[in-house]
Enzyme design. Structure first.
Site, PDB file in Angstrom:
ATOM      1  N   HIS A  64       0.848  -1.195   0.000  1.00 38.73           N
ATOM      2  CA  HIS A  64       0.000   0.000   0.000  1.00 38.73           C
ATOM      3  C   HIS A  64       0.880   1.241   0.000  1.00 38.73           C
ATOM      4  O   HIS A  64       2.092   1.149   0.147  1.00 38.73           O
ATOM      5  CB  HIS A  64      -0.975  -0.004   1.180  1.00 38.73           C
ATOM      6  CG  HIS A  64      -0.348   0.073   2.542  1.00 38.73           C
ATOM      7  ND1 HIS A  64       0.516  -0.877   3.029  1.00 38.73           N
ATOM      8  CD2 HIS A  64      -0.472   1.007   3.538  1.00 38.73           C
ATOM      9  CE1 HIS A  64       0.883  -0.547   4.264  1.00 38.73           C
ATOM     10  NE2 HIS A  64       0.305   0.591   4.587  1.00 38.73           N
ATOM     11  N   HIS A  66       1.092   3.988   2.008  1.00 44.62           N
ATOM     12  CA  HIS A  66       1.510   4.793   3.147  1.00 44.62           C
ATOM     13  C   HIS A  66       3.033   4.934   3.072  1.00 44.62           C
ATOM     14  O   HIS A  66       3.739   4.020   2.610  1.00 44.62           O
ATOM     15  CB  HIS A  66       1.096   4.132   4.472  1.00 44.62           C
ATOM     16  CG  HIS A  66      -0.331   4.449   4.870  1.00 44.62           C
ATOM     17  ND1 HIS A  66      -1.091   3.636   5.669  1.00 44.62           N
ATOM     18  CD2 HIS A  66      -1.108   5.535   4.572  1.00 44.62           C
ATOM     19  CE1 HIS A  66      -2.286   4.184   5.845  1.00 44.62           C
ATOM     20  NE2 HIS A  66      -2.324   5.330   5.195  1.00 44.62           N
ATOM     21  N   ASP A  68       5.613   4.763   4.965  1.00 42.74           N
ATOM     22  CA  ASP A  68       6.580   3.819   5.538  1.00 42.74           C
ATOM     23  C   ASP A  68       6.740   2.566   4.681  1.00 42.74           C
ATOM     24  O   ASP A  68       7.594   1.731   4.969  1.00 42.74           O
ATOM     25  CB  ASP A  68       6.203   3.461   6.984  1.00 42.74           C
ATOM     26  CG  ASP A  68       4.772   2.954   7.149  1.00 42.74           C
ATOM     27  OD1 ASP A  68       3.880   3.455   6.447  1.00 42.74           O
ATOM     28  OD2 ASP A  68       4.550   2.059   7.985  1.00 42.74           O
ATOM     29  N   HIS A 269       7.150  -4.532  11.654  1.00 41.39           N
ATOM     30  CA  HIS A 269       6.331  -3.319  11.632  1.00 41.39           C
ATOM     31  C   HIS A 269       5.974  -2.902  13.066  1.00 41.39           C
ATOM     32  O   HIS A 269       4.807  -2.732  13.421  1.00 41.39           O
ATOM     33  CB  HIS A 269       5.056  -3.574  10.798  1.00 41.39           C
ATOM     34  CG  HIS A 269       4.317  -2.328  10.410  1.00 41.39           C
ATOM     35  ND1 HIS A 269       3.342  -1.781  11.200  1.00 41.39           N
ATOM     36  CD2 HIS A 269       4.410  -1.518   9.331  1.00 41.39           C
ATOM     37  CE1 HIS A 269       2.852  -0.702  10.617  1.00 41.39           C
ATOM     38  NE2 HIS A 269       3.497  -0.524   9.484  1.00 41.39           N
TER      39      HIS A 269
HETATM   40 ZN    ZN Z   1       2.899   0.736   7.889  1.00 36.14          ZN
END
Ligand code: ZN
Length: 313
Positions: A64, A66, A68, A269
């Site tokens: 995805h 985002h 990070d 994560h």
């Molecule tokens: Zn993340």
């Protein structure tokens, strides 16, 4: 087979990197397939520190958009172009994030025609979305505030000739080559089929579940996986935060591995609030004992493929 298959951990932080944890980045070496997952900020340098090269990358998976999970993409792609790769880089990503991929590839002033260096594979449907080497890539939609795709890499079963069964059947020398080429051979006037002297070992399965709250699709992705790479952002006492922000607790990651019948769980994560992630490992291990916490720049070998002697004699 196992020795040339490993996960090189490039980064294990969630939103905020720490002194010991870079933003996300995971490099899977699967024989001749070198697959980069979620190049977060700083991935290019982490690859250098890990002794790996962008030149040999076979593909990239983005779960995805985002920051990070993708802010390192421009650097990785630009670096790879300078290394003069012999093929453009296939890249899978959630289709709804195409606008972010465009911006990332056009993030800086450069003479490199980055659009031509990347082959886009927007993922808009669940199911099989591509292949790399022997591996099929399957995608499922996960559960997070933005569109997230989880991935499963799966290779078909392998057939091996059994040296013992060959010896028992009296197949030797040129006959072995003939058997491999034609699938059958005549030994002492009797036909022998390759299935009588071979066995099958299952193909290896790797699953990537990054940034999601608990969902059935994630369990399905991880079904029977040899290695499940799974986010475990929070400890159990922050379960309400995990739910609110669309993340998993370490205990949930453990429960997911167990529900999926996975063999090995690697959690990652981590929220920057956990200086020491041992609490997360403990909570995951209470649900699923075969678990380790990913650590930056660590190499984690994939568990060896189970062999099934299926030869009849
Ligand atoms: Zn993340």
């Amino acid at each position: 087979v196992a020795s040339s298959r490993e996960l090189v951990v490039l980064g294990t932080a969630s939103q905020e990197p720490t002194r010991t944890r870079n933003h996300n980045g995971y490099l899977f070496h699967l024989d001749d397939v070198h697959l980069l997952v979620d190049p977060g900020e700083g991935t290019q340098r982490q690859m250098t520190l890990a002794g790996t090269s962008t030149a040999h990358l076979s593909g990239v998976l983005v779960t995805h958009f985002h920051g990070d999970h993708c802010l390192g993409l421009p650097g990785v792609v630009q670096r790879r172009c300078l290394d003069r790769p012999d093929h453009p880089l296939p890249l899978w990503f959630p289709a709804s994030g195409a606008v972010y991929l465009d911006r990332l590839l056009h993030a800086t002033a450069t003479d490199i025609p980055l659009d031509r260096e990347v082959v886009r594979h927007p993922v808009s449907e669940e199911g099989e979305v591509g292949r790399l080497g022997r591996f099929t890539i399957t995608a499922r939609r996960l559960h997070h505030p933005v569109d997230v795709v989880g991935y499963r890499l799966e290779e078909p079963p392998r057939t091996h000739l059994s040296p013992d069964a060959l010896a028992r059947a009296g197949v030797r020398g040129r006959a072995v080559g003939e058997l491999q080429r034609y699938g059958s051979v005549v030994v002492d006037g009797r036909p022998l089929h390759v299935s009588e002297v071979s066995y099958t070992s299952p193909g290896q399965v790797v699953a990537v579940v990054l940034d999601t709250s608990w969902c059935d699709a994630a369990v399905e992705l991880a079904r029977g996986a040899d290695l499940l790479l799974c986010e475990a952002t929070y400890a159990e006492h922050e379960a309400d935060l995990a739910e609110r922000y669309g993340h998993l607790t370490a205990a949930q990651a453990g429960r997911m591995a167990r529900a999926a019948g996975a063999r090995f769980l690697v959690i990652t994560h981590f929220s920057s609030r956990y200086h020491d992630v041992e609490v997360l490992v403990r909570e995951a291990a209470a649900e699923f004992p075969t678990v380790v916490a990913a650590r930056d720049l660590e190499r984690i070998p994939l568990p060896p493929i189970l062999r099934q002697e299926g030869a009849s004699s």
